[in-house]
Design a protein around this motif. Structure first.
Motif, PDB file in Angstrom:
ATOM      1  N   LEU A   1       0.807  -1.214   0.000  1.00 22.84           N
ATOM      2  CA  LEU A   1       0.000   0.000   0.000  1.00 22.84           C
ATOM      3  C   LEU A   1       0.846   1.272   0.000  1.00 22.84           C
ATOM      4  O   LEU A   1       0.494   2.259  -0.655  1.00 22.84           O
ATOM      5  N   GLU A   2       1.953   1.274   0.743  1.00 25.05           N
ATOM      6  CA  GLU A   2       2.709   2.516   0.924  1.00 25.05           C
ATOM      7  C   GLU A   2       3.151   3.145  -0.399  1.00 25.05           C
ATOM      8  O   GLU A   2       2.888   4.325  -0.646  1.00 25.05           O
ATOM      9  N   PRO A   3       3.830   2.411  -1.287  1.00 27.72           N
ATOM     10  CA  PRO A   3       4.214   3.042  -2.553  1.00 27.72           C
ATOM     11  C   PRO A   3       3.022   3.339  -3.457  1.00 27.72           C
ATOM     12  O   PRO A   3       3.060   4.282  -4.249  1.00 27.72           O
ATOM     13  N   ALA A   4       1.949   2.552  -3.324  1.00 30.96           N
ATOM     14  CA  ALA A   4       0.789   2.776  -4.179  1.00 30.96           C
ATOM     15  C   ALA A   4       0.090   4.086  -3.826  1.00 30.96           C
ATOM     16  O   ALA A   4      -0.261   4.875  -4.710  1.00 30.96           O
TER      17      ALA A   4
ATOM     18  N   THR B   1     -16.414  -3.379  12.524  1.00 29.68           N
ATOM     19  CA  THR B   1     -15.361  -3.175  13.505  1.00 29.68           C
ATOM     20  C   THR B   1     -14.255  -2.383  12.834  1.00 29.68           C
ATOM     21  O   THR B   1     -14.320  -2.112  11.625  1.00 29.68           O
ATOM     22  N   GLU B   2     -13.246  -1.992  13.611  1.00 35.36           N
ATOM     23  CA  GLU B   2     -12.125  -1.228  13.069  1.00 35.36           C
ATOM     24  C   GLU B   2     -10.828  -1.959  13.357  1.00 35.36           C
ATOM     25  O   GLU B   2     -10.595  -2.403  14.492  1.00 35.36           O
ATOM     26  N   LEU B   3     -10.004  -2.117  12.341  1.00 36.55           N
ATOM     27  CA  LEU B   3      -8.706  -2.760  12.465  1.00 36.55           C
ATOM     28  C   LEU B   3      -7.604  -1.705  12.455  1.00 36.55           C
ATOM     29  O   LEU B   3      -7.799  -0.602  11.914  1.00 36.55           O
ATOM     30  N   PRO B   4      -6.440  -2.036  13.006  1.00 36.44           N
ATOM     31  CA  PRO B   4      -5.325  -1.091  12.935  1.00 36.44           C
ATOM     32  C   PRO B   4      -5.034  -0.735  11.484  1.00 36.44           C
ATOM     33  O   PRO B   4      -5.020  -1.595  10.606  1.00 36.44           O
ATOM     34  N   ASN B   5      -4.803   0.548  11.228  1.00 38.13           N
ATOM     35  CA  ASN B   5      -4.545   1.001   9.872  1.00 38.13           C
ATOM     36  C   ASN B   5      -3.232   0.411   9.363  1.00 38.13           C
ATOM     37  O   ASN B   5      -2.172   0.633   9.979  1.00 38.13           O
ATOM     38  N   PRO B   6      -3.248  -0.363   8.294  1.00 39.16           N
ATOM     39  CA  PRO B   6      -2.015  -0.991   7.815  1.00 39.16           C
ATOM     40  C   PRO B   6      -0.991   0.024   7.310  1.00 39.16           C
ATOM     41  O   PRO B   6       0.184  -0.323   7.131  1.00 39.16           O
ATOM     42  N   LEU B   7      -1.415   1.269   7.086  1.00 41.25           N
ATOM     43  CA  LEU B   7      -0.488   2.302   6.613  1.00 41.25           C
ATOM     44  C   LEU B   7       0.164   3.080   7.775  1.00 41.25           C
ATOM     45  O   LEU B   7       0.975   3.972   7.532  1.00 41.25           O
ATOM     46  N   ARG B   8      -0.196   2.722   9.026  1.00 41.73           N
ATOM     47  CA  ARG B   8       0.362   3.460  10.173  1.00 41.73           C
ATOM     48  C   ARG B   8       1.074   2.503  11.077  1.00 41.73           C
ATOM     49  O   ARG B   8       0.476   1.557  11.566  1.00 41.73           O
TER      50      ARG B   8
END
Length: 499
Positions: free
Chosen positions: A451-454, A492-499
């Motif tokens: 996700l990060e580079p995208a 529900t909410e999951l930890p943000n994979p970008l953080r």
């Protein structure tokens, strides 16, 4: 304490009569199937807002859940995006549990007994699915149904990943796509005056004064309970949704199949039939704004006898959008498929999927882009080129956003229409990032790396800012099954994979 029926023993007994040669493989597959379902259940316990869990405490590589009644549930720390992990046991106080159905029964939380029975079916059906698999061929499949047959384990995050209550072993072998059957559809004649038809219903499914509705054999026997012209319909191959089948050289036929699969009972509502032609034309107009990156499968025709139990939808096959040498693959079927330079491939796929998904979201349409609805067009060398989306029945549409772009809002069922940004983002982010991309990546670290580079290359919009900063919303699949008095999706909410 009431115990749910022993689905494992029931399947073994039926299998001993039908396919005795499969019994040893089924028995050998049971421990892995229990662990697969327990892994999904433990993920839900770790991350969903279940009301009987008072707190969660991380301890090194372990996780302890404090229950409201004072008991403690302990297991391994849980990456919510991991699909290749394995939880073999969790402990309720000092007792170890390897069977997810027994664990849920002994937890004795509200509605546990019914869901425990579903988990027992999920384990037994998953073991049956795995037992029936031969070695995977190294070459890529040549047909859409062969790609979808590769999805053996079902939903990557739902404990009911293979739950098929109401299906005997013979019916699972006859209708489950992972077993590779050919299904002869029935044709139910309905007086034309009593039938709602949308789009172009083909001449071969009409008779003077009557419309012929394709019917799944299971539906005919268990729900309609009447003859439906068995053997009169086409031979077709079931796809991963079970109720949709591919006619070789022809369309995909979505049948009414009123059975509970994973979260809900699936049928075809009268409203969805009425809106199908308008929705299909709307989807084509949206795809035209994607710079060639997205195709929408067209609905060719839909019909219903004014009953969700007797209806059918004909859709074009996604394969019509493949150029010579290309493959159109459901994202769910990518698992286990060898792709060139997997990390770089995943980044390219994430970039493509987010570009399309966020562009449509900005226009005013949130796709439910999970691994079943979303397909990727692969070049001959395996590179992701374009996307194909099928089944528009669960999208969300914002008239306000459409108006900002000068797009007329079509007449749609009320449940599909919302201007609430949070609801629109939940629909897209939960299905695409928390579903299709997470299931393909297989772990939080791999998902973040893709996700990060995208996202760095995407246009800065409020939706992208929310994706980068907020927790990731996903459906609380186990909470939904343990809260049957509430209809609709719970989140529900999951930890943000970008953080």
């Amino acid at each position: 304490m009431h115990r749910p029926p022993n689905a494992e023993a029931e399947v073994a007994d039926e299998l001993a009569v039908l396919r005795p040669g499969l019994v040893p493989r089924f028995t050998a597959a049971l421990p892995g199937a229990r662990a697969a379902v327990l892994t999904r259940l433990w993920r839900a316990f770790a991350h969903e807002p279940l009301p009987w869990i008072e707190g969660r405490e991380r301890d090194g590589d372990g996780l302890t859940l404090r229950l409201r009644d004072g008991r403690r549930l302990h297991g391994p720390a849980c990456d919510p995006y991991r699909t290749d992990g394995r939880v073999d046991a969790v402990h309720l106080d000092r007792a170890a549990y390897r069977d997810p159905a027994r664990l849920l029964t002994d937890l004795a939380v509200p509605h546990a007994v019914g869901f425990a029975a579903e988990l027992g079916h999920s384990v037994a059906s998953l073991a049956l699915s795995r037992a029936g698999q031969g070695p995977r061929r190294p070459q890529w499949p040549g047909t859409d149904w062969e790609w979808e047959r590769r999805v053996v384990d079902g939903h990557p995050f739902h404990p009911g990943c293979r739950s098929r209550p109401g299906f005997s072993v013979a019916e699972q072998l006859s209708y489950g796509p992972e077993h590779g059957p050919v299904v002869r559809l029935g044709l139910m004649p309905v007086p034309a005056a009593e039938c709602l038809v949308a789009g172009d219903w083909p001449a071969e499914l009409r008779e003077p004064g009557r419309v012929l509705l394709p019917v799944h054999p299971w539906q005919a026997e268990h729900v309609l309970k009447r003859p439906c012209g068995a053997g009169a319909g086409p031979d077709a191959h079931p796809l991963m949704s079970l109720r949709t089948l591919a006619v070789p050289g022809g369309p995909h036929v979505k049948t009414a199949l009123s059975a509970r699969l994973t979260s809900s009972v699936r049928d075809i509502s009268v409203a969805s039939v009425a809106a199908s032609a308008v929705l299909s034309a709307f989807g084509e107009r949206l795809a035209a704004r994607s710079d060639g990156l997205l195709h929408m499968t067209r609905t060719l025709g839909a019909a219903t006898a004014h009953s969700p139990d007797l209806a059918a939808v004909l859709r074009e096959s996604p394969q019509v959008h493949a150029a010579p040498g290309e493959h159109v693959v459901p994202v769910a079927a990518l698992d286990g498929t060898e792709l060139p330079g997997s990390a770089a491939w995943l980044t390219a796929f994430a970039r493509l999927a987010l570009t399309v998904g966020l562009r449509l979201l900005d226009l005013g349409v949130a796709l439910e882009a999970h691994g079943q609805n979303l397909l990727v067009v692969l070049a001959p060398d395996g590179a992701p080129r374009r996307l194909v989306y099928r089944d528009l029945a669960d999208i969300r549409v914002s008239p306000a956003r459409l108006a900002r772009h000068g797009i007329p809002a079509p007449e749609l069922p009320a449940r599909m229409v919302t201007d609430d940004a949070a609801a629109l983002r939940r629909k897209l982010f939960g299905s695409l990032v928390g579903g299709a991309l997470a299931g393909t990546a297989g772990s939080g670290a791999a998902l973040r790396a893709a996700l990060e580079p995208a996202v760095r290359e995407l246009p800065h919009t409020p939706d992208l800012a929310a994706l980068r900063a907020d927790p990731l919303p996903v459906k609380a699949l186990t909470l939904m099954r343990l809260t049957p008095e509430r209809s609709g999706d719970l989140w529900t909410e999951l930890p943000n994979p970008l953080r």
